[in-house]
Design a protein around this motif. Sequence first.
Motif, PDB file in Angstrom:
ATOM      1  N   GLU A   1       0.860  -1.180   0.000  1.00 16.78           N
ATOM      2  CA  GLU A   1       0.000   0.000   0.000  1.00 16.78           C
ATOM      3  C   GLU A   1       0.899   1.234   0.000  1.00 16.78           C
ATOM      4  O   GLU A   1       1.635   1.472   0.956  1.00 16.78           O
ATOM      5  N   ILE A   2       0.840   2.010  -1.070  1.00 13.70           N
ATOM      6  CA  ILE A   2       1.690   3.196  -1.216  1.00 13.70           C
ATOM      7  C   ILE A   2       1.013   4.425  -0.600  1.00 13.70           C
ATOM      8  O   ILE A   2       1.618   5.161   0.176  1.00 13.70           O
ATOM      9  N   MET A   3      -0.237   4.643  -0.970  1.00  9.79           N
ATOM     10  CA  MET A   3      -1.026   5.749  -0.429  1.00  9.79           C
ATOM     11  C   MET A   3      -2.462   5.259  -0.238  1.00  9.79           C
ATOM     12  O   MET A   3      -2.881   4.288  -0.870  1.00  9.79           O
TER      13      MET A   3
ATOM     14  N   HIS B   1      -6.416   3.248  10.360  1.00 11.74           N
ATOM     15  CA  HIS B   1      -5.759   4.407  10.970  1.00 11.74           C
ATOM     16  C   HIS B   1      -4.567   3.988  11.837  1.00 11.74           C
ATOM     17  O   HIS B   1      -4.681   3.128  12.696  1.00 11.74           O
ATOM     18  N   GLY B   2      -3.428   4.599  11.573  1.00 13.85           N
ATOM     19  CA  GLY B   2      -2.231   4.335  12.357  1.00 13.85           C
ATOM     20  C   GLY B   2      -1.406   3.155  11.889  1.00 13.85           C
ATOM     21  O   GLY B   2      -0.303   2.934  12.404  1.00 13.85           O
ATOM     22  N   LEU B   3      -1.886   2.402  10.927  1.00 15.39           N
ATOM     23  CA  LEU B   3      -1.144   1.228  10.470  1.00 15.39           C
ATOM     24  C   LEU B   3      -0.088   1.610   9.436  1.00 15.39           C
ATOM     25  O   LEU B   3      -0.327   2.416   8.552  1.00 15.39           O
ATOM     26  N   THR B   4       1.082   1.006   9.566  1.00  7.97           N
ATOM     27  CA  THR B   4       2.180   1.196   8.623  1.00  7.97           C
ATOM     28  C   THR B   4       2.536  -0.161   8.014  1.00  7.97           C
ATOM     29  O   THR B   4       1.975  -1.186   8.387  1.00  7.97           O
ATOM     30  N   ASN B   5       3.480  -0.148   7.076  1.00  9.83           N
ATOM     31  CA  ASN B   5       3.976  -1.398   6.477  1.00  9.83           C
ATOM     32  C   ASN B   5       2.826  -2.280   5.984  1.00  9.83           C
ATOM     33  O   ASN B   5       2.835  -3.502   6.154  1.00  9.83           O
ATOM     34  N   VAL B   6       1.851  -1.648   5.363  1.00  7.36           N
ATOM     35  CA  VAL B   6       0.640  -2.355   4.961  1.00  7.36           C
ATOM     36  C   VAL B   6       0.831  -3.081   3.621  1.00  7.36           C
ATOM     37  O   VAL B   6       1.334  -2.507   2.659  1.00  7.36           O
TER      38      VAL B   6
ATOM     39  N   GLY C   1     -11.878 -21.236  -7.399  1.00  8.54           N
ATOM     40  CA  GLY C   1     -11.907 -20.097  -8.309  1.00  8.54           C
ATOM     41  C   GLY C   1     -12.012 -18.740  -7.638  1.00  8.54           C
ATOM     42  O   GLY C   1     -11.889 -17.708  -8.300  1.00  8.54           O
ATOM     43  N   THR C   2     -12.230 -18.724  -6.318  1.00 14.67           N
ATOM     44  CA  THR C   2     -12.270 -17.450  -5.605  1.00 14.67           C
ATOM     45  C   THR C   2     -10.847 -16.967  -5.334  1.00 14.67           C
ATOM     46  O   THR C   2      -9.871 -17.697  -5.524  1.00 14.67           O
ATOM     47  N   VAL C   3     -10.745 -15.739  -4.871  1.00 15.88           N
ATOM     48  CA  VAL C   3      -9.437 -15.132  -4.599  1.00 15.88           C
ATOM     49  C   VAL C   3      -9.252 -14.975  -3.091  1.00 15.88           C
ATOM     50  O   VAL C   3     -10.105 -14.398  -2.418  1.00 15.88           O
ATOM     51  N   SER C   4      -8.172 -15.518  -2.570  1.00 14.86           N
ATOM     52  CA  SER C   4      -7.875 -15.343  -1.148  1.00 14.86           C
ATOM     53  C   SER C   4      -7.249 -13.970  -0.945  1.00 14.86           C
ATOM     54  O   SER C   4      -6.504 -13.480  -1.799  1.00 14.86           O
ATOM     55  N   VAL C   5      -7.575 -13.348   0.177  1.00 15.71           N
ATOM     56  CA  VAL C   5      -7.062 -12.020   0.494  1.00 15.71           C
ATOM     57  C   VAL C   5      -6.473 -12.034   1.903  1.00 15.71           C
ATOM     58  O   VAL C   5      -7.147 -12.420   2.862  1.00 15.71           O
ATOM     59  N   LEU C   6      -5.220 -11.649   2.022  1.00 18.57           N
ATOM     60  CA  LEU C   6      -4.590 -11.500   3.332  1.00 18.57           C
ATOM     61  C   LEU C   6      -4.100 -10.073   3.445  1.00 18.57           C
ATOM     62  O   LEU C   6      -3.203  -9.655   2.711  1.00 18.57           O
ATOM     63  N   ASN C   7      -4.715  -9.297   4.332  1.00 19.32           N
ATOM     64  CA  ASN C   7      -4.299  -7.920   4.572  1.00 19.32           C
ATOM     65  C   ASN C   7      -3.519  -7.855   5.877  1.00 19.32           C
ATOM     66  O   ASN C   7      -3.918  -8.450   6.873  1.00 19.32           O
ATOM     67  N   GLN C   8      -2.425  -7.115   5.849  1.00 18.65           N
ATOM     68  CA  GLN C   8      -1.569  -7.031   7.028  1.00 18.65           C
ATOM     69  C   GLN C   8      -1.004  -5.633   7.181  1.00 18.65           C
ATOM     70  O   GLN C   8      -0.637  -4.986   6.199  1.00 18.65           O
ATOM     71  N   GLY C   9      -0.956  -5.143   8.412  1.00 23.66           N
ATOM     72  CA  GLY C   9      -0.385  -3.840   8.693  1.00 23.66           C
ATOM     73  C   GLY C   9       0.200  -3.836  10.093  1.00 23.66           C
ATOM     74  O   GLY C   9      -0.166  -4.672  10.935  1.00 23.66           O
ATOM     75  N   PHE C  10       1.100  -2.908  10.343  1.00 27.01           N
ATOM     76  CA  PHE C  10       1.777  -2.866  11.643  1.00 27.01           C
ATOM     77  C   PHE C  10       1.318  -1.662  12.456  1.00 27.01           C
ATOM     78  O   PHE C  10       1.304  -0.528  11.981  1.00 27.01           O
ATOM     79  N   ASP C  11       0.915  -1.938  13.690  1.00 29.58           N
ATOM     80  CA  ASP C  11       0.509  -0.901  14.636  1.00 29.58           C
ATOM     81  C   ASP C  11       1.730  -0.558  15.480  1.00 29.58           C
ATOM     82  O   ASP C  11       2.106  -1.295  16.389  1.00 29.58           O
ATOM     83  N   ARG C  12       2.378   0.561  15.170  1.00 26.91           N
ATOM     84  CA  ARG C  12       3.618   0.925  15.866  1.00 26.91           C
ATOM     85  C   ARG C  12       3.367   1.359  17.304  1.00 26.91           C
ATOM     86  O   ARG C  12       4.228   1.182  18.163  1.00 26.91           O
TER      87      ARG C  12
ATOM     88  N   LYS D   1      -6.509  14.379   0.521  1.00 26.64           N
ATOM     89  CA  LYS D   1      -6.598  13.654   1.796  1.00 26.64           C
ATOM     90  C   LYS D   1      -5.836  12.333   1.775  1.00 26.64           C
ATOM     91  O   LYS D   1      -5.836  11.608   2.763  1.00 26.64           O
ATOM     92  N   LEU D   2      -5.181  12.032   0.659  1.00 21.80           N
ATOM     93  CA  LEU D   2      -4.369  10.821   0.594  1.00 21.80           C
ATOM     94  C   LEU D   2      -3.209  10.898   1.579  1.00 21.80           C
ATOM     95  O   LEU D   2      -2.600  11.953   1.738  1.00 21.80           O
ATOM     96  N   ILE D   3      -2.900   9.784   2.224  1.00 19.76           N
ATOM     97  CA  ILE D   3      -1.736   9.747   3.107  1.00 19.76           C
ATOM     98  C   ILE D   3      -0.707   8.771   2.545  1.00 19.76           C
ATOM     99  O   ILE D   3      -1.052   7.782   1.909  1.00 19.76           O
ATOM    100  N   GLN D   4       0.556   9.086   2.784  1.00 20.57           N
ATOM    101  CA  GLN D   4       1.650   8.210   2.371  1.00 20.57           C
ATOM    102  C   GLN D   4       1.822   7.126   3.428  1.00 20.57           C
ATOM    103  O   GLN D   4       1.860   7.419   4.624  1.00 20.57           O
ATOM    104  N   VAL D   5       1.937   5.894   3.000  1.00 21.44           N
ATOM    105  CA  VAL D   5       2.090   4.785   3.940  1.00 21.44           C
ATOM    106  C   VAL D   5       3.557   4.546   4.235  1.00 21.44           C
ATOM    107  O   VAL D   5       4.379   4.425   3.317  1.00 21.44           O
ATOM    108  N   ASP D   6       3.891   4.507   5.509  1.00 25.52           N
ATOM    109  CA  ASP D   6       5.267   4.316   5.969  1.00 25.52           C
ATOM    110  C   ASP D   6       5.655   2.842   5.853  1.00 25.52           C
ATOM    111  O   ASP D   6       4.988   1.968   6.403  1.00 25.52           O
ATOM    112  N   HIS D   7       6.740   2.583   5.129  1.00 29.78           N
ATOM    113  CA  HIS D   7       7.261   1.223   5.018  1.00 29.78           C
ATOM    114  C   HIS D   7       8.685   1.132   5.561  1.00 29.78           C
ATOM    115  O   HIS D   7       9.434   0.222   5.183  1.00 29.78           O
TER     116      HIS D   7
END
Length: 199
Positions: free
Chosen positions: A61-63, A71-76, A86-97, A184-190
Amino acid sequence: MVLYRRRSEKGWLAEISPLGKTSLASIFLATLLLSSCTTRPDTVKAVSEFDINRYKGVWYEIMRLDHSFEHGLTNVTATYGIQKNGTVSVLNQGFDREECRWEQANGTARFLGEKSIASLSVSFFWPFSGGYHVFTLDKNYKYALVSGPSLDYLWILGRKPEIKKDVKDKLISKARASGFLVDKLIQVDHSEIPCKPKS
Protein backbone atom coordinates in the motif's frame (compact mmCIF):
# COMPACT_ATOMS: atom_id res chain seq x y z
CA MET A 1 -6.21 -2.47 0.36
CA VAL A 2 -6.85 -3.23 3.99
CA LEU A 3 -10.32 -3.73 5.35
CA TYR A 4 -9.93 -4.36 9.05
CA ARG A 5 -8.98 -2.83 12.35
CA ARG A 6 -8.92 -4.53 15.73
CA ARG A 7 -9.43 -1.37 17.74
CA SER A 8 -9.52 2.38 17.35
CA GLU A 9 -7.61 5.05 19.24
CA LYS A 10 -10.71 5.47 21.40
CA GLY A 11 -10.58 1.81 22.27
CA TRP A 12 -14.23 1.06 21.58
CA LEU A 13 -13.39 -1.53 18.96
CA ALA A 14 -11.87 -4.01 21.37
CA GLU A 15 -10.50 -7.33 20.19
CA ILE A 16 -12.72 -10.33 20.85
CA SER A 17 -10.54 -13.40 21.29
CA PRO A 18 -13.07 -16.07 20.19
CA LEU A 19 -13.08 -14.53 16.74
CA GLY A 20 -9.35 -15.09 16.34
CA LYS A 21 -8.00 -13.14 13.39
CA THR A 22 -11.51 -12.00 12.47
CA SER A 23 -12.07 -8.91 14.57
CA LEU A 24 -14.97 -6.82 15.70
CA ALA A 25 -13.69 -4.08 13.47
CA SER A 26 -14.08 -6.38 10.47
CA ILE A 27 -17.71 -6.79 11.45
CA PHE A 28 -18.03 -3.04 11.89
CA LEU A 29 -16.60 -2.39 8.46
CA ALA A 30 -18.76 -5.05 6.90
CA THR A 31 -21.83 -3.42 8.39
CA LEU A 32 -20.62 -0.04 7.19
CA LEU A 33 -20.29 -1.36 3.66
CA LEU A 34 -23.61 -3.17 3.65
CA SER A 35 -25.51 -0.18 2.33
CA SER A 36 -23.08 0.40 -0.53
CA CYS A 37 -22.46 -3.32 -0.98
CA THR A 38 -20.45 -4.11 -4.10
CA THR A 39 -21.21 -0.92 -6.02
CA ARG A 40 -18.58 1.32 -7.56
CA PRO A 41 -18.41 5.07 -8.14
CA ASP A 42 -19.99 6.19 -11.43
CA THR A 43 -16.69 7.82 -12.39
CA VAL A 44 -14.74 4.58 -12.04
CA LYS A 45 -14.44 2.06 -14.87
CA ALA A 46 -12.80 -1.22 -13.93
CA VAL A 47 -9.87 -2.43 -16.00
CA SER A 48 -10.75 -4.90 -18.76
CA GLU A 49 -8.44 -7.64 -20.04
CA PHE A 50 -7.58 -8.25 -16.38
CA ASP A 51 -5.52 -11.33 -15.49
CA ILE A 52 -5.83 -12.48 -11.88
CA ASN A 53 -2.88 -14.82 -12.40
CA ARG A 54 -0.66 -11.80 -12.98
CA TYR A 55 -2.34 -9.75 -10.25
CA LYS A 56 -1.93 -12.35 -7.50
CA GLY A 57 0.90 -12.07 -4.98
CA VAL A 58 2.00 -9.29 -2.66
CA TRP A 59 1.06 -5.63 -3.16
CA TYR A 60 2.34 -2.78 -0.98
CA GLU A 61 0.00 0.00 0.00
CA ILE A 62 1.69 3.20 -1.22
CA MET A 63 -1.03 5.75 -0.43
CA ARG A 64 -4.61 5.58 0.84
CA LEU A 65 -7.61 7.57 1.90
CA ASP A 66 -7.46 6.85 5.61
CA HIS A 67 -10.26 5.24 7.64
CA SER A 68 -10.67 3.99 11.20
CA PHE A 69 -9.99 0.39 10.19
CA GLU A 70 -6.53 1.34 8.90
CA HIS A 71 -5.76 4.41 10.97
CA GLY A 72 -2.23 4.34 12.36
CA LEU A 73 -1.14 1.23 10.47
CA THR A 74 2.18 1.20 8.62
CA ASN A 75 3.98 -1.40 6.48
CA VAL A 76 0.64 -2.35 4.96
CA THR A 77 0.45 -5.13 2.37
CA ALA A 78 -2.28 -7.10 0.63
CA THR A 79 -1.57 -10.60 -0.64
CA TYR A 80 -3.87 -12.22 -3.19
CA GLY A 81 -3.99 -15.88 -4.17
CA ILE A 82 -6.17 -18.11 -6.33
CA GLN A 83 -8.11 -20.84 -4.53
CA LYS A 84 -9.21 -24.19 -5.97
CA ASN A 85 -12.84 -23.09 -6.16
CA GLY A 86 -11.91 -20.10 -8.31
CA THR A 87 -12.27 -17.45 -5.61
CA VAL A 88 -9.44 -15.13 -4.60
CA SER A 89 -7.88 -15.34 -1.15
CA VAL A 90 -7.06 -12.02 0.49
CA LEU A 91 -4.59 -11.50 3.33
CA ASN A 92 -4.30 -7.92 4.57
CA GLN A 93 -1.57 -7.03 7.03
CA GLY A 94 -0.39 -3.84 8.69
CA PHE A 95 1.78 -2.87 11.64
CA ASP A 96 0.51 -0.90 14.64
CA ARG A 97 3.62 0.92 15.87
CA GLU A 98 1.89 2.31 18.92
CA GLU A 99 0.99 -1.18 20.13
CA CYS A 100 4.05 -2.78 18.47
CA ARG A 101 2.12 -5.59 16.84
CA TRP A 102 0.97 -6.85 13.47
CA GLU A 103 -2.71 -6.82 12.63
CA GLN A 104 -4.15 -8.94 9.87
CA ALA A 105 -7.37 -10.18 8.35
CA ASN A 106 -8.22 -12.94 5.91
CA GLY A 107 -10.94 -12.55 3.31
CA THR A 108 -12.30 -13.91 0.07
CA ALA A 109 -12.93 -12.08 -3.19
CA ARG A 110 -15.25 -13.05 -6.04
CA PHE A 111 -15.57 -11.50 -9.47
CA LEU A 112 -18.79 -9.57 -9.95
CA GLY A 113 -18.95 -10.58 -13.58
CA GLU A 114 -16.43 -11.67 -16.18
CA LYS A 115 -13.01 -12.59 -14.76
CA SER A 116 -11.45 -10.37 -17.41
CA ILE A 117 -12.93 -7.29 -15.68
CA ALA A 118 -11.20 -6.14 -12.48
CA SER A 119 -14.34 -5.65 -10.43
CA LEU A 120 -14.71 -7.89 -7.39
CA SER A 121 -16.64 -8.33 -4.19
CA VAL A 122 -14.45 -8.76 -1.10
CA SER A 123 -15.78 -10.28 2.10
CA PHE A 124 -14.06 -10.53 5.47
CA PHE A 125 -17.17 -11.55 7.35
CA TRP A 126 -20.04 -13.42 5.72
CA PRO A 127 -22.53 -12.32 4.43
CA PHE A 128 -21.26 -8.74 4.17
CA SER A 129 -19.03 -7.61 1.31
CA GLY A 130 -17.61 -4.50 -0.30
CA GLY A 131 -16.67 -3.55 -3.83
CA TYR A 132 -13.05 -3.72 -5.00
CA HIS A 133 -12.40 -2.13 -8.39
CA VAL A 134 -9.01 -1.83 -10.11
CA PHE A 135 -9.39 1.12 -12.47
CA THR A 136 -5.77 1.77 -13.40
CA LEU A 137 -3.20 -0.99 -13.83
CA ASP A 138 0.32 -0.97 -15.20
CA LYS A 139 0.73 -3.27 -18.21
CA ASN A 140 3.43 -5.13 -16.28
CA TYR A 141 1.25 -5.29 -13.14
CA LYS A 142 3.69 -3.19 -11.12
CA TYR A 143 1.25 -0.61 -9.76
CA ALA A 144 -2.50 -0.22 -9.47
CA LEU A 145 -5.19 2.28 -8.53
CA VAL A 146 -8.03 0.69 -6.58
CA SER A 147 -11.42 2.05 -5.60
CA GLY A 148 -13.83 0.76 -2.99
CA PRO A 149 -17.62 1.03 -3.29
CA SER A 150 -17.59 4.84 -3.16
CA LEU A 151 -15.30 7.83 -3.64
CA ASP A 152 -14.42 7.59 0.07
CA TYR A 153 -12.19 4.56 -0.56
CA LEU A 154 -9.00 4.74 -2.61
CA TRP A 155 -5.68 2.91 -2.59
CA ILE A 156 -2.49 3.23 -4.62
CA LEU A 157 -0.71 -0.14 -4.67
CA GLY A 158 2.71 -1.19 -5.89
CA ARG A 159 4.78 -4.33 -6.10
CA LYS A 160 7.47 -2.56 -4.09
CA PRO A 161 7.17 -0.29 -1.02
CA GLU A 162 7.88 2.75 -3.20
CA ILE A 163 7.03 3.81 -6.73
CA LYS A 164 8.57 6.55 -8.85
CA LYS A 165 7.29 10.07 -8.25
CA ASP A 166 6.14 10.57 -11.84
CA VAL A 167 4.14 7.34 -11.68
CA LYS A 168 2.58 8.33 -8.36
CA ASP A 169 1.71 11.79 -9.71
CA LYS A 170 0.06 10.18 -12.74
CA LEU A 171 -2.06 7.94 -10.53
CA ILE A 172 -3.06 10.83 -8.28
CA SER A 173 -4.09 12.86 -11.34
CA LYS A 174 -6.24 9.97 -12.56
CA ALA A 175 -7.87 9.69 -9.13
CA ARG A 176 -8.51 13.45 -9.01
CA ALA A 177 -10.15 13.36 -12.43
CA SER A 178 -12.37 10.55 -11.14
CA GLY A 179 -13.60 12.71 -8.27
CA PHE A 180 -11.54 11.39 -5.35
CA LEU A 181 -10.39 13.86 -2.68
CA VAL A 182 -6.72 13.25 -3.38
CA ASP A 183 -5.61 16.03 -1.02
CA LYS A 184 -6.60 13.65 1.80
CA LEU A 185 -4.37 10.82 0.59
CA ILE A 186 -1.74 9.75 3.11
CA GLN A 187 1.65 8.21 2.37
CA VAL A 188 2.09 4.79 3.94
CA ASP A 189 5.27 4.32 5.97
CA HIS A 190 7.26 1.22 5.02
CA SER A 191 10.38 2.02 7.03
CA GLU A 192 12.01 -0.48 9.37
CA ILE A 193 9.88 -1.54 12.32
CA PRO A 194 11.32 0.17 15.45
CA CYS A 195 10.29 -2.47 18.01
CA LYS A 196 10.02 -6.21 18.54
CA PRO A 197 6.43 -7.22 17.72
CA LYS A 198 4.38 -8.74 20.50
CA SER A 199 3.70 -12.44 20.09
